[in-house]
Design a protein around this motif. Structure first.
Motif, short mmCIF file in Angstrom:
data_model
loop_
_atom_site.label_atom_id
_atom_site.label_comp_id
_atom_site.label_asym_id
_atom_site.label_seq_id
_atom_site.Cartn_x
_atom_site.Cartn_y
_atom_site.Cartn_z
N LEU A 167 44.06 12.27 29.16
CA LEU A 167 44.88 11.37 29.95
C LEU A 167 44.02 10.45 30.80
O LEU A 167 44.25 9.23 30.86
N ASN A 168 43.01 11.02 31.42
CA ASN A 168 42.15 10.23 32.30
C ASN A 168 41.27 9.25 31.52
O ASN A 168 40.79 8.27 32.08
N PHE A 169 41.06 9.53 30.24
CA PHE A 169 40.31 8.61 29.40
C PHE A 169 41.01 7.25 29.35
O PHE A 169 40.36 6.19 29.27
N PHE A 170 42.34 7.28 29.42
CA PHE A 170 43.11 6.04 29.33
C PHE A 170 43.43 5.44 30.70
O PHE A 170 43.42 4.22 30.86
N ALA A 178 40.57 9.98 41.23
CA ALA A 178 41.20 11.11 41.93
C ALA A 178 41.49 12.24 40.94
O ALA A 178 41.22 13.42 41.22
N LEU A 179 42.05 11.89 39.77
CA LEU A 179 42.35 12.89 38.76
C LEU A 179 41.06 13.54 38.26
O LEU A 179 41.01 14.76 38.04
N MET A 180 40.00 12.74 38.11
CA MET A 180 38.72 13.26 37.65
C MET A 180 38.17 14.27 38.64
O MET A 180 37.67 15.34 38.26
N ILE A 240 43.11 24.37 28.28
CA ILE A 240 43.97 23.41 27.59
C ILE A 240 44.43 22.32 28.56
O ILE A 240 44.47 21.14 28.23
N GLY A 241 44.76 22.74 29.79
CA GLY A 241 45.17 21.77 30.80
C GLY A 241 44.05 20.78 31.11
O GLY A 241 44.31 19.59 31.29
N LEU A 242 42.82 21.27 31.17
CA LEU A 242 41.67 20.39 31.43
C LEU A 242 41.48 19.40 30.29
O LEU A 242 41.15 18.23 30.52
N ILE A 243 41.67 19.86 29.05
CA ILE A 243 41.54 18.96 27.89
C ILE A 243 42.59 17.86 27.95
O ILE A 243 42.30 16.68 27.74
N VAL A 244 43.83 18.25 28.26
CA VAL A 244 44.91 17.27 28.36
C VAL A 244 44.63 16.28 29.49
O VAL A 244 44.80 15.06 29.33
N ALA A 245 44.17 16.80 30.64
CA ALA A 245 43.86 15.93 31.78
C ALA A 245 42.71 14.98 31.44
O ALA A 245 42.71 13.81 31.82
#
Length: 236
Positions: free
Chosen positions: A160-163, A168-170, A152-157
């Protein structure tokens, strides 16, 4: 003595049934990976110009919506499989084909060397973790909640990173993704024996477990691909 021989026969029959269940699951999973690979190959080799044109339109919201389709399709497909529905296997094959279409756009951004390295590494890791999950005496069910929380955390991340488009986050989420799906591969392989003991290894459960392992392998491959791609770009 007769009781001992009878127990040995029962044990051997159970092991044969369990091995057949494992073989069926791995076979179905392999079909899913093959379908995704063939669809991706066709897309990249015959429709690359069309794909590039779609990417250059800049309408990234369409791709976000397309990626949400398989995300929301996971639960219905798993429920269909666990209910032993005849539609489960065709749905799994269709899902694999659609995922092949989607990941072809991702593969287009990486070199053949990075793709090959990621796939071979994912395959080697999957084999090792599958053996560990099946043979370990340690109960891995305690990892389940933490692993699914990590997903779930990966989906949220990812959303978020899509926007924000942070490299670095990727990269950080990719390393976490490798760790999480490595754990899921071991856990799901151990779960196969538990499922067999509880259900006797029905066709629906074989599809369900093959689908889980397919997702584990695909995500492991994609996260490794990001890491290898980032490393290649850093050297250039």
């Amino acid at each position: 003595m007769n009781d001992f021989n009878q127990n040995n026969v029962i044990f051997d029959q159970r092991q044969d049934g369990l091995n057949a269940f494992f073989s069926k699951i791995y076979g179905l999973m392999g079909i899913g990976v093959l379908v995704s690979g063939v669809v991706s190959y066709i897309m990249i080799n015959f429709f690359a110009s069309n794909m590039i044109a779609m990417l250059q339109t800049g309408n990234s919201l369409i791709f976000l919506l397309l990626w949400l389709i398989p995300l929301f399709a996971v639960v219905p497909l798993q429920r269909s499989a666990m209910k032993n529905s005849p539609a489960a296997l065709p749905l799994f094959i269709a899902y694999s084909g659609f995922m092949g279409f989607l990941i072809s756009f991702t593969l287009l951004m990486y070199t053949p060397v990075d793709i090959t390295l990621a796939f071979v590494t994912a395959g080697a890791m999957f084999f090792g973790l599958a053996v560990y999950g099946r043979t370990t005496k340690r109960n891995l069910s305690g990892m389940r909640k933490a692993l699914f929380a990590g997903v779930i955390g990966l989906i949220v991340a990812g959303l978020l990173n899509f926007f924000i488009q942070s490299s670095a986050l990727m990269l950080i989420s990719s390393f976490f993704g490798v760790a999480i799906f490595s754990g899921l591969i071991a856990y799901d392989n151990q779960k196969i024996e538990q499922v067999y003991n509880q259900t006797g290894g029905t066709e629906g459960w074989a599809v369900s477990m093959a689908f889980s392992l397919y997702l584990d392998f695909l995500n492991l491959f994609l996260f490794l691909l990001r890491i290898f791609g980032f490393a290649s770009n850093s050297r250039n």
